[in-house]
Design a protein around this motif. Structure first.
Motif, mmCIF file in Angstrom:
data_model
loop_
_atom_site.group_PDB
_atom_site.id
_atom_site.type_symbol
_atom_site.label_atom_id
_atom_site.label_comp_id
_atom_site.label_asym_id
_atom_site.label_seq_id
_atom_site.Cartn_x
_atom_site.Cartn_y
_atom_site.Cartn_z
ATOM 1 N N UNK A 114 8.191 8.115 -20.726
ATOM 2 C CA UNK A 114 8.276 6.284 -20.143
ATOM 3 C C UNK A 114 9.033 6.235 -18.997
ATOM 4 N N UNK A 115 10.333 6.254 -19.349
ATOM 5 C CA UNK A 115 11.352 5.632 -18.473
ATOM 6 C C UNK A 115 10.780 5.599 -17.275
ATOM 7 N N UNK A 116 10.782 6.903 -16.216
ATOM 8 C CA UNK A 116 9.914 7.138 -15.362
ATOM 9 C C UNK A 116 9.190 6.086 -14.751
ATOM 10 N N UNK A 117 8.004 5.902 -15.801
ATOM 11 C CA UNK A 117 6.457 5.384 -15.402
ATOM 12 C C UNK A 117 7.111 4.017 -15.457
ATOM 13 N N UNK A 169 11.195 -0.441 -10.032
ATOM 14 C CA UNK A 169 12.975 -0.668 -9.260
ATOM 15 C C UNK A 169 13.139 -0.309 -8.418
ATOM 16 N N UNK A 170 13.936 -0.322 -8.177
ATOM 17 C CA UNK A 170 14.351 0.167 -6.321
ATOM 18 C C UNK A 170 14.913 2.374 -7.257
ATOM 19 N N UNK A 213 0.712 -1.264 0.310
ATOM 20 C CA UNK A 213 0.244 0.063 0.371
ATOM 21 C C UNK A 213 0.872 1.435 -0.459
ATOM 22 N N UNK A 214 2.157 1.724 1.041
ATOM 23 C CA UNK A 214 2.438 2.524 0.990
ATOM 24 C C UNK A 214 3.619 2.791 -0.528
ATOM 25 N N UNK A 215 4.062 1.538 -1.712
ATOM 26 C CA UNK A 215 4.559 1.951 -2.832
ATOM 27 C C UNK A 215 3.675 2.249 -3.140
#
Length: 406
Positions: free
Chosen positions: A177-180, A187-188, A132-134
């Motif tokens: 797109x890279x960030x999404x 990912x980390x 839920x936090x993520x």
């Protein structure tokens, strides 16, 4: 003129008018159809998540969807044509006005994007990360990226050429797109954070100097404002008359080549005008394709054959409601009234165009049903019921009254 209160007055005037139209929509059959779709969709949502094959790249699809939402950045400035004459000399005093416009656009887009994200929340927790936090961390990142897009597009509004702005939008789409994709791949966090820092770097060393080097292009801002207004008012015009509606023209040469032979096959001038209007004017074609794709996706998502039939007929009805505005396409032009052609021929051409478009959509939805369903009979019902609806709908009482009012 009070510059300090100008923005607030413009926003208040727009929403006073928009609320009146929204009340009409709230009492319409179209809204009832949407309510029914949401209720049925909500009932089958858990079943859809359980049914969705593991091979479906949910994270990739999430990234594509939010890349589109982040990149499009609808900008509302509430400018009017007369402002190019009367407000242009006061540009230096309007920095607060435009800052409020950008922030208003950002908030409205963030609100709609948050709704979409939370609706997809159960699917996110099932396929991306059961945390839920993520879920809210990703939402925070998306809102920050959305803010970057808006401050960037405000700088892009200084570019006069459409091609130049499109290239900048494509570059923003790559970063979005890279960030999404990193976010939805779980990912980390330092990886999407690195992309966010890159976005900040791009703004500080490219977009911010762009603001300083180029003058504000009022014509571009007015064009963007009219585009946003036309989308809203064209939708409202499905239910009531909207004065002074405007829309852009797109040539779409590839589609015109395919359809010109049929449009010019006989002497019906209104067949040509309505056909060209559907293909080239505003969002008729885009609306038609979007509803067709949405109908196909809903039919794919519903596990029950009879609900697929209901979804196909519902989207067919929604398309017919939207196509009704095609009748008003020529209202703002005087020259068609000068043609020595009877109103009856205009009515016949309009009905013929709507019948063909609805029948084509019926056939495509039937094909979609045959690909995703296990039973033949409901598919035949879609084809038969849709065919009858296509044949009789354009001459219903409501449409007769609309046509005879002209």
């Amino acid at each position: 003129m009070d510059i300090a209160s100008l923005w607030g007055d413009r926003v208040k005037a727009f929403w006073n008018e928009a609320i009146r139209y929204l009340r009409l929509l709230g009492n319409s059959g179209f809204m009832f159809s949407l309510y029914a779709l949401f209720l049925v969709g909500g009932s089958f949502y858990p079943s859809f998540i359980d049914w969705l094959p593991e091979a479906v790249p949910v994270s990739f699809l999430f990234a594509v969807l939010f890349t589109y939402l982040l990149t499009r950045c609808p900008l509302r400035t509430f400018l009017k044509e007369g402002d190019l004459v009367f407000l242009l000399p006061l540009e230096n005093q309007l920095k607060g006005y435009f800052h409020k416009s950008v922030m208003y656009s950002f908030i409205m887009q963030s609100f709609s994007m948050t709704i979409v994200y939370l609706v997809l929340g159960p699917l996110f927790k099932n396929r991306v990360a059961d945390d839920g936090l993520y879920l809210y961390v990703v939402l925070l990142f998306l809102l920050l990226i959305n803010l970057w897009n808006y401050v960037s597009i405000w700088a892009e509004a200084r570019i006069q050429e459409d091609a130049g702005r499109q290239k900048h939008a494509a570059a923003r789409a790559v970063l979005n797109f890279a960030a999404a994709y990193l976010l939805f791949q779980h990912a980390a966090l330092w990886f999407p954070l690195a992309v966010l820092l890159l976005m900040l770097f791009v703004y500080l060393f490219y977009y911010y100097p762009l603001l300083r080097r180029h003058l504000l292009k009022w014509e571009v801002l007015l064009k963007l404002e009219e585009k946003r207004l036309s989308v809203f008012y064209r939708f409202v015009q499905s239910f009531t008359d909207v004065p002074n509606i405007k829309g852009g023209i797109k040539r779409r040469k590839w589609l015109t080549v395919l359809t010109d032979r049929w449009l010019w096959r006989n002497t019906s001038v209104y067949r040509v005008l309505f056909g060209k209007g559907f293909i080239r004017y505003g969002e008729y074609l885009g609306m038609y394709v979007r509803l067709l794709l949405a109908g196909g996706l809903v039919m794919y998502a519903f596990p029950n054959d009879w609900f697929r039939v209901a979804a196909a007929l519902l989207f067919l009805y929604m398309t017919s409601v939207q196509l009704r505005t095609l009748w008003h396409h020529l209202d703002t032009a005087m020259w068609p009234d000068l043609y020595p052609v009877s109103l009856q021929q205009k009515q016949t051409s309009f009905q013929e165009m709507v019948k063909i478009l609805l029948l084509f959509q019926t056939v495509l939805l039937t094909i979609v049903y045959s690909l995703v369903a296990s039973s033949l009979m409901p598919g035949l019902i879609v084809l038969g019921t849709g065919g009858l609806f296509c044949w009789f709908y354009p001459v219903l009482k409501k449409d007769k009254e609309m046509i005879q009012a002209r």
